[in-house]
Each structure stands twice: as C-alpha cells, then as structure tokens.
Scaffold this motif. Structure first.
Motif, PDB file in Angstrom:
ATOM      1  N   ARG A  11       0.840  -1.203   0.000  1.00 59.68           N
ATOM      2  CA  ARG A  11       0.000   0.000   0.000  1.00 59.68           C
ATOM      3  C   ARG A  11       0.869   1.244   0.000  1.00 59.68           C
ATOM      4  O   ARG A  11       0.595   2.210  -0.655  1.00 59.68           O
ATOM      5  CB  ARG A  11      -0.887   0.012   1.246  1.00 59.68           C
ATOM      6  CG  ARG A  11      -2.034  -0.948   1.089  1.00 59.68           C
ATOM      7  CD  ARG A  11      -3.180  -0.522   1.977  1.00 59.68           C
ATOM      8  NE  ARG A  11      -4.263  -1.462   1.848  1.00 59.68           N
ATOM      9  CZ  ARG A  11      -4.766  -2.139   2.869  1.00 59.68           C
ATOM     10  NH1 ARG A  11      -4.299  -1.966   4.079  1.00 59.68           N
ATOM     11  NH2 ARG A  11      -5.741  -2.995   2.684  1.00 59.68           N
ATOM     12  N   CYS A  64       2.114   1.914  -3.262  1.00 55.77           N
ATOM     13  CA  CYS A  64       1.094   2.422  -4.156  1.00 55.77           C
ATOM     14  C   CYS A  64       0.798   3.883  -3.871  1.00 55.77           C
ATOM     15  O   CYS A  64       0.630   4.664  -4.776  1.00 55.77           O
ATOM     16  CB  CYS A  64      -0.177   1.604  -4.018  1.00 55.77           C
ATOM     17  SG  CYS A  64      -0.730   0.992  -5.587  1.00 55.77           S
ATOM     18  N   ARG A  65       0.765   4.202  -2.591  1.00 59.59           N
ATOM     19  CA  ARG A  65       0.469   5.573  -2.241  1.00 59.59           C
ATOM     20  C   ARG A  65       1.595   6.505  -2.690  1.00 59.59           C
ATOM     21  O   ARG A  65       1.361   7.618  -3.095  1.00 59.59           O
ATOM     22  CB  ARG A  65       0.266   5.702  -0.732  1.00 59.59           C
ATOM     23  CG  ARG A  65      -1.040   6.399  -0.411  1.00 59.59           C
ATOM     24  CD  ARG A  65      -1.183   6.615   1.067  1.00 59.59           C
ATOM     25  NE  ARG A  65      -1.891   5.532   1.700  1.00 59.59           N
ATOM     26  CZ  ARG A  65      -1.434   4.894   2.782  1.00 59.59           C
ATOM     27  NH1 ARG A  65      -0.286   5.192   3.311  1.00 59.59           N
ATOM     28  NH2 ARG A  65      -2.132   3.940   3.318  1.00 59.59           N
ATOM     29  N   HIS A 116      -7.483  -7.722  -9.984  1.00 59.73           N
ATOM     30  CA  HIS A 116      -6.246  -7.776  -9.202  1.00 59.73           C
ATOM     31  C   HIS A 116      -5.907  -9.253  -9.018  1.00 59.73           C
ATOM     32  O   HIS A 116      -6.793 -10.060  -8.745  1.00 59.73           O
ATOM     33  CB  HIS A 116      -6.450  -7.120  -7.844  1.00 59.73           C
ATOM     34  CG  HIS A 116      -6.507  -5.617  -7.899  1.00 59.73           C
ATOM     35  ND1 HIS A 116      -7.498  -4.941  -8.573  1.00 59.73           N
ATOM     36  CD2 HIS A 116      -5.688  -4.679  -7.373  1.00 59.73           C
ATOM     37  CE1 HIS A 116      -7.281  -3.637  -8.458  1.00 59.73           C
ATOM     38  NE2 HIS A 116      -6.190  -3.451  -7.742  1.00 59.73           N
ATOM     39  N   THR A 149      -8.581   2.472  -7.072  1.00 56.39           N
ATOM     40  CA  THR A 149      -9.106   2.575  -5.718  1.00 56.39           C
ATOM     41  C   THR A 149     -10.363   3.454  -5.695  1.00 56.39           C
ATOM     42  O   THR A 149     -10.547   4.317  -6.548  1.00 56.39           O
ATOM     43  CB  THR A 149      -8.074   3.195  -4.757  1.00 56.39           C
ATOM     44  OG1 THR A 149      -7.637   4.434  -5.308  1.00 56.39           O
ATOM     45  CG2 THR A 149      -6.885   2.280  -4.554  1.00 56.39           C
ATOM     46  N   LYS A 189     -13.242   5.554  -2.882  1.00 58.72           N
ATOM     47  CA  LYS A 189     -13.361   6.122  -1.526  1.00 58.72           C
ATOM     48  C   LYS A 189     -14.352   5.283  -0.723  1.00 58.72           C
ATOM     49  O   LYS A 189     -15.435   4.953  -1.206  1.00 58.72           O
ATOM     50  CB  LYS A 189     -13.902   7.552  -1.594  1.00 58.72           C
ATOM     51  CG  LYS A 189     -13.003   8.501  -2.380  1.00 58.72           C
ATOM     52  CD  LYS A 189     -12.051   9.256  -1.484  1.00 58.72           C
ATOM     53  CE  LYS A 189     -11.189  10.210  -2.298  1.00 58.72           C
ATOM     54  NZ  LYS A 189      -9.768  10.116  -1.913  1.00 58.72           N
ATOM     55  N   ASP A 190     -13.963   4.925   0.489  1.00 56.15           N
ATOM     56  CA  ASP A 190     -14.941   4.245   1.340  1.00 56.15           C
ATOM     57  C   ASP A 190     -15.755   5.299   2.095  1.00 56.15           C
ATOM     58  O   ASP A 190     -15.641   6.495   1.838  1.00 56.15           O
ATOM     59  CB  ASP A 190     -14.257   3.240   2.279  1.00 56.15           C
ATOM     60  CG  ASP A 190     -13.485   3.916   3.406  1.00 56.15           C
ATOM     61  OD1 ASP A 190     -13.434   5.162   3.426  1.00 56.15           O
ATOM     62  OD2 ASP A 190     -12.930   3.196   4.248  1.00 56.15           O
ATOM     63  N   ASP A 210      -9.079   5.852   0.665  1.00 63.60           N
ATOM     64  CA  ASP A 210      -8.926   5.108  -0.582  1.00 63.60           C
ATOM     65  C   ASP A 210      -8.829   3.618  -0.276  1.00 63.60           C
ATOM     66  O   ASP A 210      -7.969   3.195   0.491  1.00 63.60           O
ATOM     67  CB  ASP A 210      -7.636   5.541  -1.298  1.00 63.60           C
ATOM     68  CG  ASP A 210      -7.797   6.902  -1.945  1.00 63.60           C
ATOM     69  OD1 ASP A 210      -8.938   7.233  -2.323  1.00 63.60           O
ATOM     70  OD2 ASP A 210      -6.800   7.636  -2.051  1.00 63.60           O
ATOM     71  N   VAL A 211      -9.702   2.845  -0.872  1.00 65.44           N
ATOM     72  CA  VAL A 211      -9.641   1.396  -0.652  1.00 65.44           C
ATOM     73  C   VAL A 211      -9.738   0.671  -1.985  1.00 65.44           C
ATOM     74  O   VAL A 211     -10.265   1.200  -2.967  1.00 65.44           O
ATOM     75  CB  VAL A 211     -10.789   0.893   0.268  1.00 65.44           C
ATOM     76  CG1 VAL A 211     -10.590   1.371   1.689  1.00 65.44           C
ATOM     77  CG2 VAL A 211     -12.143   1.335  -0.276  1.00 65.44           C
ATOM     78  N   LEU A 212      -9.226  -0.553  -1.988  1.00 67.52           N
ATOM     79  CA  LEU A 212      -9.334  -1.381  -3.182  1.00 67.52           C
ATOM     80  C   LEU A 212     -10.777  -1.846  -3.328  1.00 67.52           C
ATOM     81  O   LEU A 212     -11.366  -2.334  -2.362  1.00 67.52           O
ATOM     82  CB  LEU A 212      -8.448  -2.619  -3.040  1.00 67.52           C
ATOM     83  CG  LEU A 212      -6.993  -2.502  -3.436  1.00 67.52           C
ATOM     84  CD1 LEU A 212      -6.347  -3.876  -3.360  1.00 67.52           C
ATOM     85  CD2 LEU A 212      -6.883  -1.957  -4.852  1.00 67.52           C
TER      86      LEU A 212
END
Ligand code: NAG
Ligand code: NAG
Length: 655
Positions: free
Chosen positions: A15, A18-19, A316, A475, A477-478, A483-485
């Motif tokens: 993560r 990725c960020r 993925h 990703t 937004k939750d 940010d979530v997969l």
C-alpha cells in the motif's frame, strides 16, 4: 521485527508503494478487451460445434494452434503414472478412484528437476563484462553521466556472491533428495564456451547437477549477455532434458523442511501453487520513472497482469509467494505460443527496467494462466454443453429460463442467515486428499498444506461482489473517505459455507438474455454474452461458477461437465481439466532482509530457534553499502549457514 514477511507486512508495504506513486496509471482496457474476447469465444464455439470437427484440443480456445508436441509433454508430465483416460474422467466427474488403473512407474520417473539461476558477481571477468554491457547500453547513458557511483553500487549489490548457492544446494540435498531428479544451474558465460562454474562444485559425468549456460537456452544470442532474471526465466523452456514440471529456486532461498514431488504436482490434484492473496497486483501498467535507478519486480508483475487482464478480465491477481515456484515446460510453451512478441521482448531486455520493465514474469504469469484456464474450461463447458441443452448453438427462451430460475433460487438462499442457508453436501475436491493420494502410493511431505482446489470454484472470488455493476480497478473512496481497493477477494481459503455471491442476471447476461419475448439468441450474440460475463465482468463468471459447483440441489461437477461420459466432448473437457488442474497450497516461510549487525544477529537466531518450523526461508543480502557493517553481517550470515546446513552436499569439494 522485520524478518517475517507476514501477509500483513506485505500488504502495508504494498500500500505504501502504491500511495507513494500517485501517478500509477490506469489503462482503459475495455475496447480491446471486448474485441479480443469476442474472437476468443468465436473460435471456441465454432470449433467444437460439431462432433466430427478437428480435434478441439489441438488449438487453444483463442484459435491459435498449441505447440504441436504439447500432448506428448502433457503425457511426459505424468509419465510416472501411466493413466488411462477413463481413470481421469471418473476421478474428475465422480471423485471415484480406481488405483489399479494408475500404474505407477519406477520411482525416478515421478521426480522433478530443480532449476537454479546463479552468477558469480565477484568474478572479475563477470564484472568487466557487466561494466562493458552497461557502458554500451542506451538505458544507462543518461544516468551514467549523472550518477555513476550510485548505479555501480546498486548493481554490485545485486550481484554480490556470499556463496549462498553452496548452502542452498545443501538445503536441497538435505530436504528435497526425494523430490529431484536433476539440478540445472543456469549461469552466465564469461568467455566463449566458458560458463561460470561454482569453484567448489565437483563435476562428474553421472552427477545430477548440470551447468546450463545462458547461451544454451537463448535462441536469440543477440539478447546476451543478460543481467535480467526476468529475461533469463523467460527462456527456461529451452533448458535441455528438463522434466516437464520443475521447481525454480533462487540461490537466496533455502529449504528447511522435507519436500516431496507432491509439493509441486500430483496426477490427482495438478499443480500446487503458492500465492499470497493479501498482496494484490493491479491489472494496470505501472508508471515508469525514467530516472529511477532500481527497478523492482512490480513493473513486470503489473505488466504481466495487464496482459492477463486483456485476455481473462481486469482483476487484481495474487502475488506469487517468494518461495518455490512450480513451473512447467509445456505451460511455458503454451504461453509463448499465445504471447510470442512479449516473450521475445522479455528475452531481449538485458537489464531490469529496459523497455520500462514491461516483462513477462513467468512464475506469476504461469500460475495465473493455469488458474484462468481451468476456470475458463469449466465455464465454457457449461455454456457449450449444458446451457445449450439441444446443442444447436442458439439459446432459446426455455434454455435461458432454466438457468435464470436456478439463479433466482440460489440468490434467495444466499440471502438467508448462515444457519438457515442450505448447503450442498458434496465433499470438496481435496477432501481427504492425503488418504486418497496414499491409495496410489503418493506420499505427502506435510510441508505444503493443500488448501483449495481450483475445481471447487475460483478461489479468489471477490468478497460479496456486487454483480449489478462493473467493479472498478482503481481505488475508490470508502465511507470515511479513505482510498480502498474495490476488489477484495476471499483469500483465506474460507470454507464454502462462508463464501457468498449473488448473481444479477440482468447485468451479467444483459437485457436480451432475460427477455422472454426474445425467442432465440443467435450464436454470435451468445458468444458475446459469454465473454462479457466470463471475463470482462469476471465477478459474474466467478459467481456463476460458484453456483454451478455449490448449488445445494444440483451443484457439482455434473453441473458443468458434458453429460454423456462416452462423448468426444467429455473426453476433451477431461483432457483440459487434466492439463490445467491445480490446488492452492501454503507452507510456513520467512523472508528476511539483513540490515544492521545487531538486528541481523537477532533475526538469524530466531530462525535457528525455529529449526523445524520453516519450510523455506529467503535471506536477502541487500545489505547497506558500508564495508564494516557488510563484513560483520556477512560473517554472521555465514556462521548461520554453516550451523544450519552443516553437511556438505555430495558434489561439493570440501577443503
Ligand atoms: C567467484 O569468483 C571469485 C573470484 O574469481 C572466486 O574467488 C570465487 O571462488 C568464486 N565463487 C564461486 C562460488 O565460484
Ligand atoms: C534477435 O533479437 C534482435 C533484438 O531484439 C532482433 O532485432 C532480431 O530480429 C532477433 N532475431 C531473430 C532471429 O529473432
């Protein structure tokens, strides 16, 4: 403590990666995707629409011819088990096993080869050659001028030789002597016909250890010398006299527990794949920073997944665990025949990062290719032989209605609370697998646990996926704005009763399919519906497969295999299942990076204390570039190796 790479650690690290690269680009796959899969489906449908058409097995479902000798090599893989066709059919269809039909050959034929890649980076000849190649390679020109020293130390580190191969081979003789037939050490040539040979290796004509130079396996010698493991791995399929299934080891991997052939492949359960589903590779091409000095494996992993995604759906895909890699010559040949340009280009990339790291990562690629092909075999077989009941290539309303009704019942059942939900009573494919293997004389080491058979459904189906819409790849937004997969698979080998999916027929099959006033869906259109459902909207295909296998009333192999077990169709499906069959396995392993003398000592001591627990460990000697620290760590590391693997292997010169 940095030494054990638990899935959580990896996830955090991933993560973080990725960020830190916000420019990760998302590539729009859809248009080319639909076109490609349309062709794929078209080929498969027209090819097997009549029983006396050409043998459907001689072409891949995309219509391209398979390597002509693949049937031979498939037989070769299981040559230790001279198995008749009806044996396999009965096994897959009914889990019925007749041991008398599987005649086991001599022990030696059931063993597999091991392939190591190794170079001696301390060899002055090698160093000269490498510098020469770098100075002449366009990729290095700009950075050479700007940052010559840093490049030099980075590349030096990558090729430092701490004599790991000696100890890794000891670990192989200690723990895998019942697994391997031969060991191939793939290595560089530092002068014409002068491959590097470990100074301590005893070479004898009857030795199981063979030195294989890069020149032997690269058909295009203009790609050499190669300093890129991905390029070298892409040519493994050319290693002479290699068993079809083989194990790939890096010299920084050490075995710590007994391994047997059943840790790689068995005739009943197929390949044993080790994956790490908490570490997911996105289906998009990774942003390439031309100024970066080191290029890790993520560019090649993402590029490989990008290729797989175009063919099988933009999902993925799980990282292949950094332990033993099971590979197969016939599978690699099949991949080469389907992606010839990418395999050739990978071969030509002399250094990591050439061509923006767009390499085929063969271990990752092959593992997922097998998973996808088994899934495709199951779904295709259903669509072709079971859904289209009268086999006329057209889907009439009656045929569609039966499936829709069945899915409705399934969905209602899925809405029940767990205690009220009906479960099918069929044992899973790997139920009692140890005892079953025992009946045909195959032992298990206990080192690898079989967790999930691909035949029981796609293992990494998304968790409660919403099949009423396309699942994004980037990703989202939750609720808290994080940010979530959007693609989280079932990844802990959850029992069937804990997996859930509902299939939205309107979205997954489209308006015409569910329209009772639309009498007949013509052949061309059914193909499009299939490839959209199976690949582009892959979560639909996963759920359909789950329904076929787990439907409490009619689920199981009989739901998708051709009904007539004497038919050519049945034989051809059995043949494909045998080719792509696999289980997911897990074993306990450690990944350790030695940094700093104090930490290294502590980590190595823990590893010694866990003597009988770790199946594998990978020790990364990417230590800091300080000669004092380096020396200290190297001494600690060597002491550890001498303690852990005390006995010289039989082909080692002992001073
Ligand atoms: C690697 O090369 C160095 C320098 O030639 C040599 O001293 C060493 O023995 C070699 N290592 C192996 C394992 O062959
Ligand atoms: C060998 O590789 C080079 C460089 O990639 C390429 O230009 C050439 O066409 C290849 N030769 C053959 C015979 O494939």
């Amino acid at each position: 403590m940095a030494y054990i790479r638990t899935p959580n650690d990896s996830q955090v690290r991933y993560r973080h990666q990725c960020r830190s690269s916000p420019r990760c680009i998302v590539v729009a796959l859809s248009a080319s995707f639909i076109a490609f899969n349309w062709i794929v489906f078209h080929a498969f449908k027209s090819e097997s629409s009549s029983d006396n058409s050409s043998d459907p097995l001689s072409t891949d479902s995309s219509g391209k011819p398979l390597p002509t000798n693949w049937l031979d090599t498939a037989t070769e893989r299981s040559r230790g088990y001279r198995a008749s066709k009806d044996w396999q059919g009965q096994w897959y269809r009914w889990r019925a096993l007749n041991p008398s039909k599987i005649e086991q050959q001599t022990d030696d034929l059931t063993k597999f080869d091991i392939v190591y890649t190794w170079v001696n980076g301390s060899d002055p000849l090698f160093q000269t050659m490498r510098l020469d190649s770098q100075n002449n390679h366009p990729m290095f020109q700009k950075s050479l001028r700007e940052n010559a020293k840093q490049i030099d130390s980075t590349t030096k580190r990558r090729y430092r030789d701490t004599d790991e191969l000696r100890y890794s081979l000891r670990s192989t003789f200690d723990y895998a002597s019942d697994l391997f037939r031969r060991i191939h050490i793939v290595t560089a040539e530092v002068a014409p016909n002068q491959p590097q040979i470990p100074s301590w290796l005893i070479q004898k004509p009857d030795s199981p250890i063979q030195i294989v130079s890069h020149k032997t396996i690269f058909p295009n010698s203009s790609h050499l010398p190669s300093y890129n493991s991905l390029s070298i791995e892409s040519q493994f399929l050319n290693i002479p006299d290699l068993t079809d299934t083989f194990m790939y080891m890096n010299d920084d991997i050490f075995l710590g527990l007994k391994l047997l052939p059943s840790d790689l492949w068995t005739p009943l359960y197929g390949y044993v794949l080790h994956m790490e589903a908490s570490l997911l590779v996105p289906p998009t091409v990774r942003y390439f920073d031309p100024n970066a000095i080191t290029v890790g494996e993520w560019h090649s992993l993402q590029y490989s997944n990008y290729l797989l995604s175009q063919r099988f759906g933009p999902r993925h895909r799980a990282y292949i665990a950094h332990v033993i890699h099971v590979l197969s010559v016939s599978m690699l040949k099949e991949i080469q025949s389907l992606w010839p340009d990418d395999m050739e280009i990978t071969s030509s990339h002399q250094f990591r990062g050439v061509g923006e790291g767009k390499d085929i990562h063969v271990s990752f690629f092959m593992g997922h290719y097998i998973m996808e092909k088994l899934r495709e075999t199951q779904l295709e077989s259903f669509w072709q032989y079971r859904l289209d009941t009268n086999q006329d290539g057209v889907l009439d309303w009656e045929e569609r209605r039966r499936l829709i009704d069945r899915i409705k019942i399934w969905n209602v059942n899925q809405d029940q609370v767990t205690s009220d939900r009906r479960q099918h009573s069929r044992p899973t494919m790997i139920h009692a697998h140890k005892a079953t293997l025992d009946r045909i004389g195959i032992r298990m080491s206990g080192t690898t646990l079989y967790r999930k058979s691909g035949l029981d459904g796609y293992p990494y189906m998304l968790r409660n996926a919403d099949t009423s819409k396309t699942i994004p790849t980037a990703t989202v937004k939750d609720r808290d704005g994080k940010d979530v997969l959007p693609q989280i698979p079932y990844r802990n080998y959850e029992p069937v009763k804990d997996r859930k999916c509902k299939l939205d027929v309107d979205f997954c099959f489209g308006p015409d399919f569910v329209d009772s006033t639309y009498p007949r869906i013509p052949a061309e259109q059914t193909k499009q519906i299939f490839s959209r459902m199976a690949f582009k909207e892959f979560h639909c295909g996963d759920c359909l497969l789950e329904i076929l296998m787990q439907d409490p009333y009619r689920g199981g192999m009989g739901a998708w295999m051709p009904e007539d077990e004497t038919s050519q169709a049945f034989a051809s499906v059995v043949e494909k299942v045998a080719r792509y069959n696999y289980v997911l396995g897990t074993s306990d392993y450690s990944f350790m990076a030695l940094q700093g003398a104090k930490g290294a000592k502590k980590d190595l001591d823990i590893l010694l204390a866990k003597w009988d627990q770790k199946a594998f460990f990978c020790i990364n000697d990417d230590f800091p570039d300080d000669p004092v620290v380096e020396n200290e760590i190297q001494t600690l590391f060597r002491d550890f190796l001498n303690t852990r693997f005390r006995l010289p292997s039989p082909y080692e010169i002992v001073e």
